[in-house]
Write an enzyme that holds these catalytic residues in place. Sequence first.
Site, PDB file in Angstrom:
ATOM      1  N   TYR A  47      -2.242  -4.178   0.963  1.00 60.30           N
ATOM      2  CA  TYR A  47      -3.255  -5.369   0.877  1.00 60.30           C
ATOM      3  C   TYR A  47      -3.467  -5.636   2.369  1.00 60.30           C
ATOM      4  O   TYR A  47      -4.248  -6.695   3.062  1.00 60.30           O
ATOM      5  CB  TYR A  47      -2.384  -6.659   0.423  1.00 60.30           C
ATOM      6  CG  TYR A  47      -2.208  -6.656  -0.935  1.00 60.30           C
ATOM      7  CD1 TYR A  47      -1.875  -5.800  -1.705  1.00 60.30           C
ATOM      8  CD2 TYR A  47      -3.205  -7.744  -1.722  1.00 60.30           C
ATOM      9  CE1 TYR A  47      -1.667  -5.682  -3.205  1.00 60.30           C
ATOM     10  CE2 TYR A  47      -3.164  -7.815  -3.079  1.00 60.30           C
ATOM     11  CZ  TYR A  47      -2.511  -6.624  -3.695  1.00 60.30           C
ATOM     12  OH  TYR A  47      -2.582  -6.725  -5.043  1.00 60.30           O
ATOM     13  N   ASP A 103       2.020  -8.243  -7.584  1.00 60.41           N
ATOM     14  CA  ASP A 103       0.920  -8.742  -8.115  1.00 60.41           C
ATOM     15  C   ASP A 103       0.697  -8.323  -9.683  1.00 60.41           C
ATOM     16  O   ASP A 103       0.519  -9.276 -10.464  1.00 60.41           O
ATOM     17  CB  ASP A 103      -0.416  -7.943  -7.372  1.00 60.41           C
ATOM     18  CG  ASP A 103      -1.673  -8.600  -7.602  1.00 60.41           C
ATOM     19  OD1 ASP A 103      -1.633  -9.706  -8.303  1.00 60.41           O
ATOM     20  OD2 ASP A 103      -2.590  -8.413  -6.983  1.00 60.41           O
ATOM     21  N   LYS A 122       8.455   1.743  -6.546  1.00 60.98           N
ATOM     22  CA  LYS A 122       7.891   3.456  -7.116  1.00 60.98           C
ATOM     23  C   LYS A 122       8.521   4.300  -5.878  1.00 60.98           C
ATOM     24  O   LYS A 122       7.673   5.138  -5.400  1.00 60.98           O
ATOM     25  CB  LYS A 122       6.599   3.131  -7.459  1.00 60.98           C
ATOM     26  CG  LYS A 122       5.930   4.520  -7.858  1.00 60.98           C
ATOM     27  CD  LYS A 122       6.147   4.521  -9.437  1.00 60.98           C
ATOM     28  CE  LYS A 122       5.763   5.885 -10.023  1.00 60.98           C
ATOM     29  NZ  LYS A 122       6.286   6.129 -11.251  1.00 60.98           N
ATOM     30  N   ASP A 169       7.325   1.778 -13.350  1.00 62.55           N
ATOM     31  CA  ASP A 169       6.849   1.811 -14.674  1.00 62.55           C
ATOM     32  C   ASP A 169       7.913   1.646 -15.512  1.00 62.55           C
ATOM     33  O   ASP A 169       7.421   1.009 -16.584  1.00 62.55           O
ATOM     34  CB  ASP A 169       6.066   3.369 -14.765  1.00 62.55           C
ATOM     35  CG  ASP A 169       7.172   4.367 -14.182  1.00 62.55           C
ATOM     36  OD1 ASP A 169       7.988   4.070 -13.215  1.00 62.55           O
ATOM     37  OD2 ASP A 169       6.904   5.533 -14.521  1.00 62.55           O
TER      38      ASP A 169
END
Length: 409
Positions: free
Chosen positions: A153, A298, A220, A274
């Site tokens: 971002y 988000d 992740k 995930d």
Amino acid sequence: MEEQKKESISFENGKWITPDHPTIPIIYGDGIGPEITAASVSIIDAAVAKAYNGSKGINWLRVEAGEEAQKKYNTGLPEETLDTIKAYKIVYKGPLTTPVGSGFRSLNVTLRIMLDLYANIRPVKYIEGLDSPLKYPEKVDMVIFRENTDDIYTGIEWPYNSAEAEKVREFLKTSMNVNIDPDAGIGIKPIGKAKTQRITRMAIKYAIENGRKSITVMHKGNIMKYTEGAFKDWAYEVAQKEFGDKIVTEEELYSKYEGKIPQGKILFNDRIADNMFQQIITKPELYDVILAPNLNGDYVSDACGALIGDIGVLGGANVGAEGGMFEAAHGTAPKYANKNVANPMGILKAGELMLTFMGWTEAAGLISKAVEKAMKERKVTPDIARFMGVEALGTKEFAQYLVDAIKSA
Ligand code: NAP
């Protein structure tokens, strides 16, 4: 000014110090904003009056922004509004139209930078009566802490055919023997230790102060080792070094405590992103506070919101070490403006969160209970009534119902 100062919320090492009659700037917003914000203020005031027998109360200080300000001052964000919010470091905010065109400064971005509001916080708790896609939605009770200032971002990226991308490609090739396809756009994902650790501290303190049972770092890190993986490692470092007496890791849970969280401790664990998405759907009861870098946060915020069936009832906050901005998750819903049909629950939930940060948890609890009662008794605005198949209350009547429920609690 002396009087104002005395009545401002102040901050000490991230702790909120709330006087009995704090002044809080308020933006009523555009579209449905003025109706839902006024409704919510009446409910918050009733809860505070009831909880503290009149010994505490909020002095709302109306500041101008959005369409109203645009017409009057030719800017949606007058300097005076910014100065006032800067002085009080807090704002309760109705939704604002995002003007189309150039030269516009987003209020959210401006305030986030001005007050360094580095954590985006969204509580998601099922309210009985809502039409959720889950079989057991009552198991959903989570609070997401999304890092707000780092990650992709930061906007460091270049189109595939730009001179900058060409330079980066050339640099990587000649200096590091790394090849990037000539038709690939390039973005940079910075995740820093200090930014990770300050939001971790805030999430852990919140969990301790609000009796939450676990904190899960969503990352992740198996693929992005030095950004997302580092986020996880730096979060554990804070948890173990600074809150070692308050938390227990998953490894300790099984090696020392036979899988049972000891009394007074909070489980601190992590999940790969995930897996996290399927976990919140299949086993929502195992997740409580979720701590995530910007992009994961988000995604997971909206996914969690969907679990309770209606993101229109969600509120949230952007909070820093010194200050906060509290608002609904939804926008101005212009087609419902001035019709007394909009649901004030999103901004009300943001108000409940604001009261929690202020330390006025008794008032926050009264609001939460009144909303639960309304849902149980199917006293709802049209957006929910259409799914329940019941007659709807108008915005004002719904607010009055909640005020009465609080007064008689
Ligand atoms: P929106 O205002 O959130 O509305 C989308 C739909 O959500 C509405 O048509 C309505 O659905 C439902 N809805 C949202 N809030 C509701 C409420 N309180 N009561 C009842 N129904 C509600 O999204 P949008 O139409 O995309 O955006 C409109 C404007 O808001 C844009 O200018 C956008 O930039 C701005 N916005 C501002 C903020 C903010 O200030 N933080 C956030 C998001 C968007 P149904 O049609 O299904 O009834």
